[in-house]
Design an enzyme around this catalytic site. Structure first.
Site, mmCIF file in Angstrom:
data_model
loop_
_atom_site.group_PDB
_atom_site.id
_atom_site.type_symbol
_atom_site.label_atom_id
_atom_site.label_comp_id
_atom_site.label_asym_id
_atom_site.label_seq_id
_atom_site.Cartn_x
_atom_site.Cartn_y
_atom_site.Cartn_z
ATOM 1 N N ILE A 115 -10.246 21.916 -26.435
ATOM 2 C CA ILE A 115 -9.890 20.738 -25.639
ATOM 3 C C ILE A 115 -8.728 21.060 -24.705
ATOM 4 O O ILE A 115 -7.740 21.671 -25.116
ATOM 5 C CB ILE A 115 -9.471 19.565 -26.555
ATOM 6 C CG1 ILE A 115 -10.603 19.202 -27.531
ATOM 7 C CG2 ILE A 115 -9.045 18.349 -25.743
ATOM 8 C CD1 ILE A 115 -11.888 18.808 -26.873
ATOM 9 N N HIS A 168 -6.092 19.005 -23.322
ATOM 10 C CA HIS A 168 -5.546 17.663 -23.534
ATOM 11 C C HIS A 168 -4.918 17.126 -22.251
ATOM 12 O O HIS A 168 -4.332 17.872 -21.459
ATOM 13 C CB HIS A 168 -4.505 17.689 -24.647
ATOM 14 C CG HIS A 168 -5.084 17.972 -25.997
ATOM 15 N ND1 HIS A 168 -5.619 16.988 -26.793
ATOM 16 C CD2 HIS A 168 -5.226 19.137 -26.686
ATOM 17 C CE1 HIS A 168 -6.059 17.525 -27.924
ATOM 18 N NE2 HIS A 168 -5.831 18.835 -27.879
#
Length: 482
Positions: free
Chosen positions: A51, A53
């Protein structure tokens, strides 16, 4: 003992170490990356949520907040320059109770303070309009359009290849056992070599406290935090299009559900503190916990289509923040420690920051001939039929499929082995071109992959390892046809 001399040595070949190496290779310095495994991306960087973020979760004013938002902004341009997979798919943080709305609003305000753009709070119906599989129990969500997903292998390997093309040496299967301060810098001592370096960067992941504590009286303590994941088949990859997080609430802290850049579905992680820095096993209970919590927010996750499970260790520092910068009582020694989540998202920005700090201290000039871009391995599946036909005419190996699950050709595997910092192990091939990443998890393609590795590296089949030395997949040849 072999002796080597460098201006700067980076301990750790994960995404942070490789990002620092890439940025430091912009300068007129002789540098190396020291990695105890046989390849880059062999620790935390290979086993995470993949991911990028947005940056709303970190505490305002923290290093996590600073480097997360900077790294997020850099990722798009970096993926274009270095040719790795990155998609800004956006993220949602689900809220399941009206009682928890203050926590959701607090997360929104935190994101604003951190400089995260385009944040908004959606109603439950607005969320379900975007993601029909989201549970009816969701009453609201924080939407961050700048969140993204990336291939962690592709990112790390791209950074490493570009650093290598710009003159960085990579010293694999080299574990630093002792560090001695000298008049001119540091002696980094392994079992078979002494590496003299004026400047040292500690990017050793869960071992960064041990490396730091060799040179400083102000001790660090890294807690290995294990996270388990379930990876689902590509048939499940379209269940959601955004990364779905869960706001911690009365049911506890949930897990994420996200598509991957390769079309799979990923769920996890757990968060379990362990003492063993090599503890990456999974248990039935831990995986069951993932499945239960993932189902809170997303309906009908087809867990019967899980093709593999795995775990990785996050380097949690007791102060709950990154430790980045020159060590106060160790001149010329720089930390990039405690790089847990959002470490992957932050790595490009940490790389720029530390490279600038070291270059300033060394009074190093930038190179005029720095190679800014890198071209990744050709993916024939992204070509038109005409282009693919022309490629196969030029090199028939691209017409021979080795990995049926992922559609990976002999040409791609050969390129993975023979290019800059080419793969020397089966896992190295797997991380570069996904041969063995699919539904059968190497069940069919591993013998041919090993043959190609042996042929392209000039080794015997018995010498081909899964990863580090000693992980041989064959023990010898049958004698006499028995």
């Amino acid at each position: 003992m072999k002796e080597l001399n460098y201006d700067a040595a980076i301990i750790g070949g994960g995404v942070t170490g490789c990002a620092i190496a890439r940025e430091l290779s912009r300068y007129q310095l002789n540098i190396c990356v020291i990695e105890r495994e046989e390849d880059v991306c062999s620790g935390t960087s290979k086993s995470n949520s993949a991911i990028v973020h947005a940056g709303y979760d970190a505490e305002p004013g923290s290093l996590k907040a600073r480097f997360n938002t900077e790294g997020n902004r850099m990722m798009g341009d970096l993926s274009e320059a270095l040719d790795f997979s990155f998609v800004r798919n956006g993220s949602l943080v689900l809220c399941f109770s009206e009682d928890d709305r203050p926590s959701l609003n607090a997360l929104y305000e935190k994101g604003l303070k951190n400089g995260v753009p385009q944040l908004s709070i959606l109603t439950g119906d607005e969320v379900r309009a975007m993601e029909p599989s989201v549970s009816e129990t969701v009453v609201a969500a924080l939407f961050a359009p700048t969140g993204g997903i990336v291939c962690p292998f592709g990112l790390t390997i791209a950074l490493a290849e570009n650093a290598c093309d710009n003159g960085t040496d990579f010293l694999f299967e080299t574990e630093i056992e002792t560090i001695n301060k000298t008049d001119s810098g540091y002696d980094l001592i392994s079992s078979d070599k002494i590496i003299h370096a004026t400047y040292v960067v500690n990017a050793a992941g869960v071992y960064s406290d041990q490396i730091h504590n060799m040179v400083s009286e102000s001790k660090l303590h890294i807690i290995p935090r294990k996270g388990d994941y379930c990876l689902l088949d590509k048939e499940a990859g379209n269940l959601v299009s955004h990364t779905i997080f869960q706001l911690p609430g009365k049911m506890g802290k949930g897990v994420l559900v996200t598509p991957t850049v390769h079309g799979n579905l990923l769920t996890g992680p757990t968060a379990i503190n362990v003492t063993d820095k090599e503890e990456t096993s999974t248990t039935a209970q831990e995986l069951a916990d993932i499945m239960e919590k993932a189902a809170w927010g997303v309906n009908n996750i087809p867990f019967r289509q899980v093709i593999t499970s795995f775990s990785g260790l996050r380097a949690h520092e007791e102060g709950d923040d990154f430790v980045v910068g020159e060590v106060k009582d160790a001149d010329g020694f720089f930390d990039a420690a405690g790089m847990e989540s959002p470490g992957l998202s932050s790595a490009p920005a940490v790389g720029v920051y530390l490279a600038e700090q070291i270059a300033l201290k060394a009074n190093a000039k930038k190179k005029e001939n720095f190679i800014e871009t890198r071209k990744g391995i050709i993916n024939p599946q992204k070509l038109s039929l005409e282009e693919r036909g022309e490629l196969i005419k030029k090199d028939p190996r691209y017409g021979t499929i080795i990995c049926r699950c992922e559609g990976i050709s002999e040409g791609e595997i050969a390129d993975a082995v023979t290019r800059t910092l080419g793969a020397v192990s089966v896992d190295g091939v797997k991380r570069r071109v996904r041969a063995g990443m699919g539904r059968c998890q190497s069940g069919f393609c591993i013998p041919k992959t090993m043959e190609i590795l042996a042929r392209e590296t000039g080794r015997n089949m018995e010498d081909i390892c899964k990863n580090r030395s000693g992980s041989n997949l064959l023990t010898g040849k049958r004698q006499g046809g028995e």
